[in-house]
Design a protein around this motif. Structure first.
Motif, PDB file in Angstrom:
ATOM      1  N   VAL A   1     -13.431  46.040  63.452  1.00  0.00           N
ATOM      2  CA  VAL A   1     -12.719  44.937  62.833  1.00  0.00           C
ATOM      3  C   VAL A   1     -12.705  45.053  61.320  1.00  0.00           C
ATOM      4  O   VAL A   1     -11.670  44.904  60.682  1.00  0.00           O
ATOM      5  N   LEU A   2     -13.851  45.325  60.736  1.00  0.00           N
ATOM      6  CA  LEU A   2     -13.927  45.315  59.281  1.00  0.00           C
ATOM      7  C   LEU A   2     -13.014  46.327  58.628  1.00  0.00           C
ATOM      8  O   LEU A   2     -12.471  46.086  57.574  1.00  0.00           O
TER       9      LEU A   2
ATOM     10  N   GLY B   1     -17.735  38.796  63.489  1.00  0.00           N
ATOM     11  CA  GLY B   1     -18.255  38.321  64.767  1.00  0.00           C
ATOM     12  C   GLY B   1     -17.791  36.907  65.051  1.00  0.00           C
ATOM     13  O   GLY B   1     -16.974  36.337  64.334  1.00  0.00           O
ATOM     14  N   MET B   2     -18.334  36.335  66.096  1.00  0.00           N
ATOM     15  CA  MET B   2     -17.962  34.996  66.523  1.00  0.00           C
ATOM     16  C   MET B   2     -19.177  34.070  66.375  1.00  0.00           C
ATOM     17  O   MET B   2     -20.246  34.337  66.923  1.00  0.00           O
TER      18      MET B   2
ATOM     19  N   THR C   1     -20.995  35.315  72.476  1.00  0.00           N
ATOM     20  CA  THR C   1     -21.604  36.542  72.981  1.00  0.00           C
ATOM     21  C   THR C   1     -21.399  37.708  72.016  1.00  0.00           C
ATOM     22  O   THR C   1     -21.812  38.831  72.302  1.00  0.00           O
ATOM     23  N   LYS C   2     -20.755  37.416  70.890  1.00  0.00           N
ATOM     24  CA  LYS C   2     -20.504  38.437  69.873  1.00  0.00           C
ATOM     25  C   LYS C   2     -20.942  37.895  68.511  1.00  0.00           C
ATOM     26  O   LYS C   2     -20.127  37.519  67.688  1.00  0.00           O
ATOM     27  N   PRO C   3     -22.240  37.804  68.281  1.00  0.00           N
ATOM     28  CA  PRO C   3     -22.763  37.218  67.045  1.00  0.00           C
ATOM     29  C   PRO C   3     -22.309  37.955  65.794  1.00  0.00           C
ATOM     30  O   PRO C   3     -21.957  39.135  65.833  1.00  0.00           O
TER      31      PRO C   3
ATOM     32  N   THR D   1     -16.150  29.844  65.910  1.00  0.00           N
ATOM     33  CA  THR D   1     -15.567  30.172  64.611  1.00  0.00           C
ATOM     34  C   THR D   1     -15.542  31.684  64.457  1.00  0.00           C
ATOM     35  O   THR D   1     -16.590  32.340  64.505  1.00  0.00           O
ATOM     36  N   PHE D   2     -14.336  32.242  64.293  1.00  0.00           N
ATOM     37  CA  PHE D   2     -14.228  33.688  64.115  1.00  0.00           C
ATOM     38  C   PHE D   2     -14.499  34.043  62.660  1.00  0.00           C
ATOM     39  O   PHE D   2     -13.941  33.446  61.741  1.00  0.00           O
ATOM     40  N   VAL D   3     -15.347  35.038  62.442  1.00  0.00           N
ATOM     41  CA  VAL D   3     -15.744  35.441  61.089  1.00  0.00           C
ATOM     42  C   VAL D   3     -15.337  36.890  60.842  1.00  0.00           C
ATOM     43  O   VAL D   3     -15.676  37.782  61.615  1.00  0.00           O
TER      44      VAL D   3
END
Length: 291
Positions: A64-65, A223-224, A230-232, A192-194
């Protein structure tokens, strides 16, 4: 934020890649995250060994990054011009120290939510590269409308058309699913999507009157956040190299690439709870970066 092949924003077309779809994307092949003991949410649990294997969450964070850089792999390289003073006189160069600011006003305006009107000098090129890295690594890149606006605001118009087509293919339903989003890119209710890129420093590698190559050392969060995630949110470290061109009185990205690290040793801080991370993301805004 970032930066080729079909996997990433970043390396030269001749670079060899592994079969790992997440290899070198996001600039980080492994992220060590310490978890607090005794909590049961997505951010904590039994403390893991320092040499534990890379998790799926980390690999997803990696992709993602640096996904913002996907389309640039074969779009051209850096400049061959000799480094020289940029246009304009009286440039004030800043050293490597984090507080060594030039004192020059960073920007004169904005393009949507992104700073624009950067100075036609070394300081302006560094400021532009830094702010563009942040935008390209943001959560807004996962929305088709805002992604188009970001690409148009940060890139040379000559490359935007092809870039936008490649990026629309990259931000697919399968990618959204992998990072915990709904198939349409929206965030599941209660979470919250980060996705944030945080510049640590910049360096001008090469510069002429009309071009500049700037490296931006970054850390990133992805992450979320929220109960039941489930995706810290995890951290990654990478360096984005942006090849800038002076276009229509502003610096714009012509091509980019990126690499892993430099990555510091984790300080071992206690991992915050999912709610604490979500609250921080919602309460703390970003910056306009200047050099």
């Amino acid at each position: 934020m970032s930066h080729g092949d079909g996997h990433g924003y970043g390396s030269d077309s001749g670079s060899s890649r592994t079969d790992d779809g997440y290899s070198t994307l996001g600039g980080t092949r492994q992220t060590r995250t310490r978890f607090a003991e005794g909590d049961s949410d997505g951010y904590s649990g039994t403390r893991r060994p320092a040499r534990s294997s890379r998790s799926l969450v980390t690999m997803v964070g990696v992709v993602v990054l640096l996904l913002a850089a996907i389309a640039f792999a074969n779009m051209g390289g850096g400049t061959d011009d000799d480094a020289s003073g940029a246009g304009g006189s009286g440039d004030s160069k800043a050293g490597a120290a984090p507080t060594a600011a030039t004192g020059t006003k960073p920007v004169t305006g904005k393009n949507g939510t992104i700073a624009s009107g950067f100075a036609h000098n070394e300081q302006g090129a560094q400021s532009a590269a830094t702010n563009y890295a942040v935008a390209l690594g943001s959560a807004e890149m996962f929305n088709a409308t805002s992604r188009q606006e970001i690409l148009q605001a940060t890139h040379d118009p000559a490359v935007v058309g092809r870039l936008q087509t490649d990026m629309d293919k990259a931000y697919s339903a399968s990618l959204f699913k992998n990072v915990g989003l709904n198939e349409d890119g929206s965030t599941p209710s209660g979470l919250t999507f980060v996705s944030r890129t945080v510049p640590v420093g910049t360096k001008v590698v090469d510069q002429s009157n009309e071009t500049a190559t700037v490296e931006v050392w970054c850390t990133g969060l992805v992450g979320m956040a929220g109960q039941g995630s489930t995706k810290p949110v995890t951290e990654t470290w990478f360096t984005i190299t942006e090849h800038l061109k002076w276009v229509a009185n502003d610096w714009k990205i012509e091509s980019s690439n990126q690499k892993e690290g430099p990555t510091p040793v984790s300080g071992g801080n206690r991992a915050s709870t999912a709610d604490e991370i979500a609250g921080a993301v919602e309460q703390y805004g970003g910056f306009t970066y200047a050099r």
